[in-house]
Design an enzyme around this catalytic site. Structure first.
Site, PDB file in Angstrom:
ATOM      1  N   GLY A  18       9.392   3.673 -35.938  1.00 45.65           N
ATOM      2  CA  GLY A  18       9.063   3.981 -34.727  1.00 45.65           C
ATOM      3  C   GLY A  18       9.959   4.195 -33.769  1.00 45.65           C
ATOM      4  O   GLY A  18       9.657   3.959 -32.476  1.00 45.65           O
ATOM      5  N   SER A  20      11.822   6.657 -32.465  1.00 44.74           N
ATOM      6  CA  SER A  20      12.111   7.660 -31.443  1.00 44.74           C
ATOM      7  C   SER A  20      11.276   7.503 -30.197  1.00 44.74           C
ATOM      8  O   SER A  20      11.508   8.377 -29.421  1.00 44.74           O
ATOM      9  CB  SER A  20      11.644   8.821 -31.964  1.00 44.74           C
ATOM     10  OG  SER A  20      10.339   8.864 -32.358  1.00 44.74           O
ATOM     11  N   VAL A  73       4.887   5.871 -42.201  1.00 40.67           N
ATOM     12  CA  VAL A  73       4.958   4.556 -42.707  1.00 40.67           C
ATOM     13  C   VAL A  73       3.633   4.129 -43.738  1.00 40.67           C
ATOM     14  O   VAL A  73       3.422   3.328 -44.467  1.00 40.67           O
ATOM     15  CB  VAL A  73       4.787   3.183 -41.762  1.00 40.67           C
ATOM     16  CG1 VAL A  73       6.381   3.615 -41.216  1.00 40.67           C
ATOM     17  CG2 VAL A  73       4.066   3.432 -40.707  1.00 40.67           C
ATOM     18  N   SER A 151       1.416  -8.293 -31.216  1.00 38.43           N
ATOM     19  CA  SER A 151       0.798  -7.934 -30.004  1.00 38.43           C
ATOM     20  C   SER A 151       0.047  -9.252 -29.410  1.00 38.43           C
ATOM     21  O   SER A 151      -0.441  -9.881 -30.334  1.00 38.43           O
ATOM     22  CB  SER A 151      -0.258  -6.610 -29.776  1.00 38.43           C
ATOM     23  OG  SER A 151      -0.801  -6.895 -28.737  1.00 38.43           O
ATOM     24  N   TYR A 164      -7.231  -2.862 -33.993  1.00 35.69           N
ATOM     25  CA  TYR A 164      -5.917  -3.390 -33.629  1.00 35.69           C
ATOM     26  C   TYR A 164      -5.499  -4.676 -33.561  1.00 35.69           C
ATOM     27  O   TYR A 164      -4.618  -5.389 -34.027  1.00 35.69           O
ATOM     28  CB  TYR A 164      -5.655  -2.670 -32.175  1.00 35.69           C
ATOM     29  CG  TYR A 164      -4.285  -2.742 -31.576  1.00 35.69           C
ATOM     30  CD1 TYR A 164      -3.324  -1.882 -31.832  1.00 35.69           C
ATOM     31  CD2 TYR A 164      -3.742  -3.881 -30.632  1.00 35.69           C
ATOM     32  CE1 TYR A 164      -1.951  -1.887 -31.480  1.00 35.69           C
ATOM     33  CE2 TYR A 164      -2.469  -3.991 -30.069  1.00 35.69           C
ATOM     34  CZ  TYR A 164      -1.619  -3.026 -30.494  1.00 35.69           C
ATOM     35  OH  TYR A 164      -0.323  -3.009 -29.893  1.00 35.69           O
ATOM     36  N   ALA A 166      -7.089  -6.891 -35.310  1.00 33.47           N
ATOM     37  CA  ALA A 166      -7.032  -7.386 -36.812  1.00 33.47           C
ATOM     38  C   ALA A 166      -5.716  -6.975 -37.419  1.00 33.47           C
ATOM     39  O   ALA A 166      -5.200  -7.944 -38.091  1.00 33.47           O
ATOM     40  CB  ALA A 166      -8.403  -6.767 -37.383  1.00 33.47           C
ATOM     41  N   LYS A 168      -2.853  -6.636 -36.020  1.00 38.11           N
ATOM     42  CA  LYS A 168      -1.872  -7.249 -35.315  1.00 38.11           C
ATOM     43  C   LYS A 168      -1.791  -8.909 -35.546  1.00 38.11           C
ATOM     44  O   LYS A 168      -0.822  -9.392 -35.799  1.00 38.11           O
ATOM     45  CB  LYS A 168      -1.659  -7.106 -33.770  1.00 38.11           C
ATOM     46  CG  LYS A 168      -1.432  -5.375 -33.294  1.00 38.11           C
ATOM     47  CD  LYS A 168      -0.120  -5.413 -33.727  1.00 38.11           C
ATOM     48  CE  LYS A 168       0.234  -3.924 -33.364  1.00 38.11           C
ATOM     49  NZ  LYS A 168       1.765  -3.513 -33.612  1.00 38.11           N
ATOM     50  N   ILE A 197       3.428  -3.146 -22.116  1.00 37.05           N
ATOM     51  CA  ILE A 197       4.869  -2.776 -21.773  1.00 37.05           C
ATOM     52  C   ILE A 197       4.577  -1.317 -21.516  1.00 37.05           C
ATOM     53  O   ILE A 197       3.742  -0.494 -22.256  1.00 37.05           O
ATOM     54  CB  ILE A 197       5.588  -2.906 -23.213  1.00 37.05           C
ATOM     55  CG1 ILE A 197       5.298  -4.426 -23.657  1.00 37.05           C
ATOM     56  CG2 ILE A 197       7.161  -2.476 -22.968  1.00 37.05           C
ATOM     57  CD1 ILE A 197       6.062  -5.347 -22.620  1.00 37.05           C
TER      58      ILE A 197
HETATM   59  P1  NAP Z   1       5.120   4.466 -28.970  1.00 39.62           P
HETATM   60  O1  NAP Z   1       6.266   4.890 -27.665  1.00 39.62           O
HETATM   61  O2  NAP Z   1       3.864   5.347 -29.085  1.00 39.62           O
HETATM   62  O3  NAP Z   1       5.970   4.093 -29.960  1.00 39.62           O
HETATM   63  C1  NAP Z   1       5.499   4.050 -31.360  1.00 39.62           C
HETATM   64  C2  NAP Z   1       5.988   5.048 -32.120  1.00 39.62           C
HETATM   65  O4  NAP Z   1       5.493   4.834 -33.793  1.00 39.62           O
HETATM   66  C3  NAP Z   1       6.030   6.514 -32.105  1.00 39.62           C
HETATM   67  O5  NAP Z   1       7.141   7.230 -32.169  1.00 39.62           O
HETATM   68  C4  NAP Z   1       4.986   6.808 -33.248  1.00 39.62           C
HETATM   69  O6  NAP Z   1       5.191   8.382 -33.429  1.00 39.62           O
HETATM   70  C5  NAP Z   1       5.387   6.009 -34.420  1.00 39.62           C
HETATM   71  N1  NAP Z   1       4.358   6.093 -35.255  1.00 39.62           N
HETATM   72  C6  NAP Z   1       2.980   6.209 -35.197  1.00 39.62           C
HETATM   73  N2  NAP Z   1       2.434   6.328 -36.317  1.00 39.62           N
HETATM   74  C7  NAP Z   1       3.472   6.432 -37.224  1.00 39.62           C
HETATM   75  C8  NAP Z   1       3.475   6.433 -38.881  1.00 39.62           C
HETATM   76  N3  NAP Z   1       2.373   6.681 -39.249  1.00 39.62           N
HETATM   77  N4  NAP Z   1       4.716   6.566 -39.353  1.00 39.62           N
HETATM   78  C9  NAP Z   1       5.809   6.585 -38.686  1.00 39.62           C
HETATM   79  N5  NAP Z   1       5.818   6.402 -37.274  1.00 39.62           N
HETATM   80  C10 NAP Z   1       4.601   6.371 -36.600  1.00 39.62           C
HETATM   81  O7  NAP Z   1       4.630   3.057 -28.681  1.00 39.62           O
HETATM   82  P2  NAP Z   1       4.944   1.672 -28.166  1.00 39.62           P
HETATM   83  O8  NAP Z   1       4.605   1.176 -27.173  1.00 39.62           O
HETATM   84  O9  NAP Z   1       6.550   1.681 -28.065  1.00 39.62           O
HETATM   85  O10 NAP Z   1       4.922   0.860 -29.600  1.00 39.62           O
HETATM   86  C11 NAP Z   1       5.649   0.098 -30.459  1.00 39.62           C
HETATM   87  C12 NAP Z   1       5.049  -1.025 -30.966  1.00 39.62           C
HETATM   88  O11 NAP Z   1       4.779  -1.940 -29.953  1.00 39.62           O
HETATM   89  C13 NAP Z   1       3.616  -0.625 -31.692  1.00 39.62           C
HETATM   90  O12 NAP Z   1       3.528  -1.662 -32.867  1.00 39.62           O
HETATM   91  C14 NAP Z   1       2.479  -1.405 -30.644  1.00 39.62           C
HETATM   92  O13 NAP Z   1       1.556  -1.349 -31.153  1.00 39.62           O
HETATM   93  C15 NAP Z   1       3.392  -2.248 -30.257  1.00 39.62           C
HETATM   94  N6  NAP Z   1       2.959  -2.915 -28.909  1.00 39.62           N
HETATM   95  C16 NAP Z   1       3.036  -2.177 -27.858  1.00 39.62           C
HETATM   96  C17 NAP Z   1       2.584  -2.625 -26.552  1.00 39.62           C
HETATM   97  C18 NAP Z   1       2.523  -1.882 -25.146  1.00 39.62           C
HETATM   98  O14 NAP Z   1       1.931  -2.160 -24.164  1.00 39.62           O
HETATM   99  N7  NAP Z   1       3.252  -0.583 -25.190  1.00 39.62           N
HETATM  100  C19 NAP Z   1       2.000  -3.869 -26.338  1.00 39.62           C
HETATM  101  C20 NAP Z   1       1.927  -4.692 -27.622  1.00 39.62           C
HETATM  102  C21 NAP Z   1       2.518  -4.111 -28.777  1.00 39.62           C
HETATM  103  P3  NAP Z   1       4.271   9.272 -32.754  1.00 39.62           P
HETATM  104  O15 NAP Z   1       4.652   9.379 -31.241  1.00 39.62           O
HETATM  105  O16 NAP Z   1       4.774  10.876 -33.271  1.00 39.62           O
HETATM  106  O17 NAP Z   1       2.713   9.103 -33.153  1.00 39.62           O
END
Ligand code: NAP
Length: 256
Positions: A18, A20, A73, A151, A164, A166, A168, A197
């Site tokens: 993830g 990028s 993944v 999370s 989600y 379950a 996490k 975030i």
């Molecule tokens: P994000 O900006 O959407 O980043 C997630 C990345 O994962 C995206 O680049 C996405 O690609 C990629 N991805 C999705 N499905 C994938 C797959 N099957 N194979 C490879 N890559 C994949 O979100 P983020 O907020 O930074 O999230 C990062 C992590 O933090 C996640 O695990 C999320 O659950 C966790 N988290 C986030 C928050 C929050 O509030 N932001 C809170 C708690 C936990 P695409 O964009 O092309 O789909």
């Protein structure tokens, strides 16, 4: 000489899923700042036309090497081949940070099987596939560091997020079990549990849901990607070598 001081003499090789977007992109850049070469794994290759050349450009500008691995993944065979290609190019994998994630919110009585499986497949099975692929490499090296992004909703459960929450929660269980399995190889395994975030993943959140979430945060604001990224970078560094099997919330007090 301990394993960690031995490793600190060489450049570490980090794999960030993830990587990028959002938290993953920040982690990739902070690990490069801290001296790692970084393989960025994502569904879409990080563009090099963004500000500063995108994530790869910003890693290179810190004098570090970058490898981009475009794939999914959910596909265990592809993940193994991606790790193999990293080992072929750089000789090993010292650090894995699992950031790839999605959510598909719905109350359970309206959630279809696809929404359930989509989230479990990416957020839990994806972590399993990546950990499984790097474990033999780290065991053979006798050193490693894995950080899984969970999370706070995996700790408390959230309305509309049975899938989600379950997944996490599963990541936390996986992290603790794997910490036991890899400890004797000097591999640490920890989870970071963010609260709300500011990242692109939130774009699909309604304004009402967002305001409700912000109102829970003691510090009164959503977190920034750096808030999570700096914790991950710390866990990947030498100062955290006695921390394993831990779950660290980075949530501005949202959970309590
Ligand atoms: P994000 O900006 O959407 O980043 C997630 C990345 O994962 C995206 O680049 C996405 O690609 C990629 N991805 C999705 N499905 C994938 C797959 N099957 N194979 C490879 N890559 C994949 O979100 P983020 O907020 O930074 O999230 C990062 C992590 O933090 C996640 O695990 C999320 O659950 C966790 N988290 C986030 C928050 C929050 O509030 N932001 C809170 C708690 C936990 P695409 O964009 O092309 O789909």
């Amino acid at each position: 000489m301990t394993g960690s001081s031995r490793r600190s003499l060489v450049t570490r090789r980090a794999l960030v899923t993830g990587g990028s977007s959002g938290i993953g992109a920040c982690v990739a850049e902070l690990l490069a700042r801290d001296g790692c070469d970084v393989a960025v794994l994502d569904l879409e290759l990080p563009g090099s036309d963004g500000p500063g050349g995108g994530v790869p450009g910003r890693i290179r500008s810190q004098g570090r090497e970058v490898l981009t691995l475009q794939g999914d993944v959910r596909d265990s065979v592809w993940v193994r081949s991606a790790v193999d290609s990293m080992v072929e190019k750089w000789g090993g994998v010292d650090i894995l940070v699992n950031c790839a994630g999605i959510f598909r919110d719905q109350v359970i009585w309206k959630m279809d099987d696809q929404q359930w499986h989509d989230v479990i497949d990416v957020d839990l099975s994806g972590v399993f596939h990546c950990c499984k692929a790097v474990a033999p490499v780290m065991r053979a090296a006798g050193w490693g560091c894995i950080v899984n992004i969970s999370s706070i909703n995996g700790m408390r459960g959230k309305f509309g997020q049975t899938n989600y929450s379950a997944a996490k929660a599963g990541v936390i269980g996986l992290t603790k079990a794997l910490a036991r399995e890899l400890a004797r190889s000097d591999v640490t395994v920890n989870a970071v549990a963010p609260g709300l975030i500011e990242t692109p993943i939130l774009e699909s959140m309604t304004e009402v849901a967002r305001e409700a979430a912000v109102s829970e945060i003691l510090l009164g604001r959503p977190g920034r990607v750096e808030d999570v990224g700096e914790m991950v970078a710390f866990l990947c560094g030498d100062r955290a070598r006695f921390i394993t099997g831990e779950v660290i919330r980075v949530d501005g007090g949202q959970y309590i």
